[in-house]
Design an enzyme around this catalytic site. Structure first.
Site, PDB file in Angstrom:
ATOM      1  CD  GLU A   1      -2.704  -1.523   0.006  1.00 22.46           C
ATOM      2  OE1 GLU A   1      -2.817  -0.552  -0.278  1.00 22.46           O
ATOM      3  OE2 GLU A   1      -3.440  -2.265   0.476  1.00 22.46           O
TER       4      GLU A   1
ATOM      5  CE  LYS B   1      -2.118 -11.837   7.123  1.00 25.67           C
ATOM      6  NZ  LYS B   1      -1.174 -12.369   6.062  1.00 25.67           N
TER       7      LYS B   1
END
Length: 418
Positions: free
Chosen positions: A185, A200
């Site tokens: 990004e 995660k």
């Protein structure tokens, strides 16, 4: 026909529409019923998209439509995703998400609501993108006591480190390339600072150990301080550097968990996991070591995992499938200072002989790295023996105060066993 809605029509949301539309016939056969998209919620307009007539801006249309039984949440972030998801579950609608931030933060609460309402909150796409890992942990490996999980869980950082290792790029150069290719990004901090991998590993650990592992308690370090000189030293040591997220169940009340760059041997199963690929190693008492490998992100791989969850719900539309960590309470994460590790350290010296003597005295039994070529200017590196993080910090503090040492350039954890 089962009617669904998609909330958020970005990369993943549009991928879900694409997979459901393109593979409608085969999906219907697998699910046992046709799946039709009734609404797509987004604040933007898509005048040239084939699904433009499905676009709405009013969430309440989805919430109050009894025909819609499954909702896909691909908005991302915490809000309004959390508020919308909670309302949908309380209304009795199944929810499927790829939002690992939301699951890591509010997973236990949302799972409890789903259980109470006899519906499902599924998030296979939240970890590993298209790699099936959540369902195997909960189902296929259910007969095991899972003792350890380690993995490369972020494709962006793995791509950057691969470019640094293979092509001697600086972190800044590799990041720019990742951004140009769409892997990173414009603001890449969520990836490069390790936050994505942290969430995660928290989710995977929570499922594996049947207790909520709160991601805010996991020590997290990103890759922005890794240099191409570190990569050169790693090569001299027969190693490479990867961002590794790992956890281990120590006993019934405590787990170890950490996200950080790690110097690992070239023979490690993670060493050749390159570019945007992910790999997850699960250790169980019965199965031994199991490795999951594949593209961890991307439009269609992630959409594939979302659609898999939708199919699973449609096949068992009246059945609630409960993840145990939603109701089993928290588990303590060991403080990083109490964990043990070996460390790779680069130092810039003022006096080489005195600096090496000081390192040998302070870090007893350390290994000075002998290189075949000069790396950097007025510097050398060493690898410590295994010690507690607290002890290492104290010794580094001692070293930094010595007149023979100009400064410590790099510190990277080192592990020959992963």
């Amino acid at each position: 026909m089962v009617k669904i809605a998609i909330m958020g029509f970005g990369v993943v949301g549009s991928g879900v529409w694409e997979v459901l539309t393109k593979n409608a016939a085969s999906i219907a056969k697998r699910a046992g019923d046709e799946i039709g998209i009734k609404y797509i919620l987004d604040i933007r307009d898509f005048p040239d998209h084939p699904a433009k007539n499905l676009i709405i801006k009013d969430f309440d249309k989805i919430l109050n439509d009894d025909e819609v039984s499954i909702v896909v949440e691909t908005i991302g972030g915490l809000e309004p995703a959390y508020t919308y998801t909670k309302k949908l579950l309380e209304k009795g609608k199944h929810v499927v998400t790829s939002n690992k931030e939301l699951v890591a933060k509010h997973g236990p609460e949302l799972l409890r609501i789903a259980k109470e309402k006899n519906i499902n909150y599924f998030f296979e796409a939240g970890v590993g993108g298209g790699i099936p890992i959540i369902r195997p942990l909960q189902n296929c490996l259910a007969g095991n006591q899972i003792t350890e999980i380690a993995g490369i869980l972020n494709g962006t950082t793995n791509y950057i480190l691969t470019q640094m290792s293979k092509y001697s790029l600086s972190f800044e150069e590799a990041l720019k390339q990742a951004q140009e290719k769409g892997y990173a990004e414009r603001n890449p901090s969520n990836d490069v600072d390790g936050h994505d991998a942290c969430r995660k590993i928290a989710i995977l650990s929570s499922i594996a150990y049947s207790h909520y592992v709160n991601y805010v308690n996991i020590y997290t370090e990103g890759i922005s301080k890794v240099t191409k000189e570190d990569m050169e030293y790693a090569e001299e040591l027969g190693c490479t550097i990867k961002l590794i997220a790992m956890s281990k169940k120590l006993d019934s009340t405590t787990v170890f968990a950490r996200v950080s760059p790690l110097m690992i041997l070239q023979k490690s199963p993670f060493a050749n996991v390159d570019d945007v690929f992910n790999a997850i190693l699960v250790k169980g008492d019965a199965i031994g070591d199991v490795m999951f490998y594949g593209q961890g992100a991307g439009k269609l791989p992630t959409a594939s995992a979302v659609v898999g969850d939708i199919i699973d719900i449609v096949k068992h539309i009246d059945k609630s499938y409960v993840y145990t960590w939603g109701i089993s309470g928290d588990i303590k994460v060991l403080n990083i200072d109490e964990t043990t590790c070996r460390f790779f350290v680069r130092v810039k010296y003022k006096d080489l002989s005195k600096a090496k003597d000081a390192v040998s005295i302070i870090f007893n039994d350390c290994m000075i790295v002998n290189t075949h070529k000069p790396i950097g200017e007025n510097e050398f590196a060493f690898v410590t023996h295994e010690m507690k993080e607290r002890e290492f910090k104290e010794k580094i503090s001692q070293l930094e105060k010595l007149p023979a040492i100009e400064k410590v350039l790099s510190i990277i954890r080192y592990d020959e066993n992963i």
